[in-house]
Write a protein that holds these residues in place. Sequence first.
Motif, PDB file in Angstrom:
ATOM      1  N   GLU A  13       0.814  -1.233   0.000  1.00 63.25           N
ATOM      2  CA  GLU A  13       0.000   0.000   0.000  1.00 63.25           C
ATOM      3  C   GLU A  13       0.842   1.275   0.000  1.00 63.25           C
ATOM      4  O   GLU A  13       0.562   2.221  -0.752  1.00 63.25           O
ATOM      5  N   MET A  14       1.879   1.306   0.847  1.00 60.90           N
ATOM      6  CA  MET A  14       2.655   2.542   0.940  1.00 60.90           C
ATOM      7  C   MET A  14       3.412   2.839  -0.349  1.00 60.90           C
ATOM      8  O   MET A  14       3.658   3.989  -0.688  1.00 60.90           O
ATOM      9  N   ARG A  15       3.756   1.776  -1.054  1.00 62.38           N
ATOM     10  CA  ARG A  15       4.460   1.982  -2.317  1.00 62.38           C
ATOM     11  C   ARG A  15       3.524   2.666  -3.327  1.00 62.38           C
ATOM     12  O   ARG A  15       3.931   3.551  -4.071  1.00 62.38           O
ATOM     13  N   VAL A  16       2.260   2.259  -3.333  1.00 65.29           N
ATOM     14  CA  VAL A  16       1.279   2.893  -4.230  1.00 65.29           C
ATOM     15  C   VAL A  16       1.165   4.376  -3.865  1.00 65.29           C
ATOM     16  O   VAL A  16       1.236   5.259  -4.724  1.00 65.29           O
ATOM     17  N   ARG A  17       1.004   4.616  -2.569  1.00 66.91           N
ATOM     18  CA  ARG A  17       0.855   6.017  -2.124  1.00 66.91           C
ATOM     19  C   ARG A  17       2.103   6.837  -2.454  1.00 66.91           C
ATOM     20  O   ARG A  17       2.010   7.955  -2.952  1.00 66.91           O
ATOM     21  N   ASP A  18       3.275   6.270  -2.156  1.00 69.25           N
ATOM     22  CA  ASP A  18       4.519   7.011  -2.406  1.00 69.25           C
ATOM     23  C   ASP A  18       4.686   7.321  -3.896  1.00 69.25           C
ATOM     24  O   ASP A  18       5.106   8.413  -4.264  1.00 69.25           O
ATOM     25  N   ASN A  19       4.370   6.343  -4.724  1.00 66.27           N
ATOM     26  CA  ASN A  19       4.522   6.562  -6.169  1.00 66.27           C
ATOM     27  C   ASN A  19       3.614   7.696  -6.634  1.00 66.27           C
ATOM     28  O   ASN A  19       4.019   8.556  -7.413  1.00 66.27           O
ATOM     29  N   TYR A  20       2.370   7.665  -6.150  1.00 61.15           N
ATOM     30  CA  TYR A  20       1.424   8.713  -6.525  1.00 61.15           C
ATOM     31  C   TYR A  20       1.961  10.077  -6.073  1.00 61.15           C
ATOM     32  O   TYR A  20       2.004  11.041  -6.842  1.00 61.15           O
ATOM     33  N   ARG A  21       2.371  10.114  -4.823  1.00 62.23           N
ATOM     34  CA  ARG A  21       2.825  11.399  -4.248  1.00 62.23           C
ATOM     35  C   ARG A  21       4.068  11.914  -4.980  1.00 62.23           C
ATOM     36  O   ARG A  21       4.238  13.117  -5.151  1.00 62.23           O
ATOM     37  N   ARG A  22       4.933  10.978  -5.382  1.00 59.11           N
ATOM     38  CA  ARG A  22       6.156  11.391  -6.078  1.00 59.11           C
ATOM     39  C   ARG A  22       5.821  12.094  -7.395  1.00 59.11           C
ATOM     40  O   ARG A  22       6.384  13.140  -7.722  1.00 59.11           O
ATOM     41  N   VAL A  23       4.906  11.526  -8.159  1.00 58.18           N
ATOM     42  CA  VAL A  23       4.545  12.157  -9.435  1.00 58.18           C
ATOM     43  C   VAL A  23       3.848  13.491  -9.161  1.00 58.18           C
ATOM     44  O   VAL A  23       4.168  14.516  -9.774  1.00 58.18           O
TER      45      VAL A  23
END
Length: 428
Positions: A36-46
Amino acid sequence: MGFDLDINEKGNLSIGGADATELAEEYGTPLYVIDEMRVRDNYRRVYSAFTKYYSDLQLFYACKANTNLAVMRILQEEGSGIDAVSPGEIYTALLAGFDPQKVLFTGNNVKNEELQFAADSGVRINVDSVSQLHRLAQIVDPADFKISFRVNPMVGAGHHEHCITGGEMSKFGVMEKEAVDVYKMALELGFEPVGIHTHIGSGILDPEPFKLAVQTLMDIAGDVAQNTEVDFEFIDFGGGLGIPYTPEEHELDLDKFAGEIVGLFKDKLGQYGIGKPTMCLEPGRYIVGDASYLLARVNTVKQSYRKFVGVDAGFNTLLRPSMYGSYHHIVVANKPQAPEVEAIDVAGNVCESGDLFARDRPLPEIEEGDLIAIMNAGAYAFSMASQYNSRPRPAEVLVKEGESDVVRERETFADVLNKQNVPVRLLK
Ligand code: LLP
């Protein structure tokens, strides 16, 4: 070089704080594990990379990459919109709680019932062809109906020929040279065209073609703005941002990429006096690709004319290697740090010779009972999975801080047979 792996104190692969071998024991294999955190981090990074340069940004997560409701829900919480390509994706997005106005329906070869469904759902419609425009005018009242067009800017890119969606061989969008005319046509029909869109392909790690597409789309938008009454509310450059699949590939330098894209965008806005439209992007793979692993158990080590490691997953669970020849990195989850000792083939359990996850892949010594983790299985893995060979599709679990939840149950034989009917005359 290589991928950063999380390894726990037992020496096993850890995903989102959970031990991959324990997940496999608990839920069985094959199993998709989503961090889950990887999904969130990826979104936030973009999101933060682009908003650093231009604040009015809307991301439309391309949910074809992964339509699991929990994943969609996470992205809804993050503030994303949705790029939907079918009524099923619209339905899923609305169920996941997305505001219909944040769902952009970009269909191709759309039939009238599907246009009706999209219109009734209240989502935005991104028109792909002149045919679709005329049929939409029959289905909805064009007055005050906001639309956009997908334009093919004659620039294409992607990791495989099948994944290039711009250029003269592509079925998508309206042609660059007819763009002004289709906007005029839309205005004459009474529509309110407010957006322009393109998507040139998928799996792009080289910024150059993407930059070219941005420039071209902006020139087309400028042409439209100067020759019609259209006032653009949004300009959408689609998705396509790639991720490294091999240890040798380099990640996109997102900050540099965002700076360059926004730079081009702003220059052209000024040049053509287009105002300050919302900038949109539709990443799919970039958000979810590296957030999942596909776990599979080694059940056979076989010395034939070649050496095969046989696992309990196949191209029914991850089609990309067979379909595009794609590389997916493999680690042995119960000994991720073991040294590579030989190059072997990793084969699935589907009854086809093309069912291979890897050919001649350097791997550690592998024994029956070992657990392999196929990396980057978050995008276009489950969403392209099938029940071929009458195999129920695997479960999906979501992990966060070591806790796991089943977000899709493992299918059963009944699921495989669901909806089949044998005519009575055959039951005698
Ligand atoms: N927007 C539109 C209109 C698209 O058609 C696509 C992908 C995307 C956004 C998202 O592209 P992404 O950011 O995920 O690259 N099955 C292939 C990929 C097909 C992509 C189709 N369209 C694969 O496994 O590589």
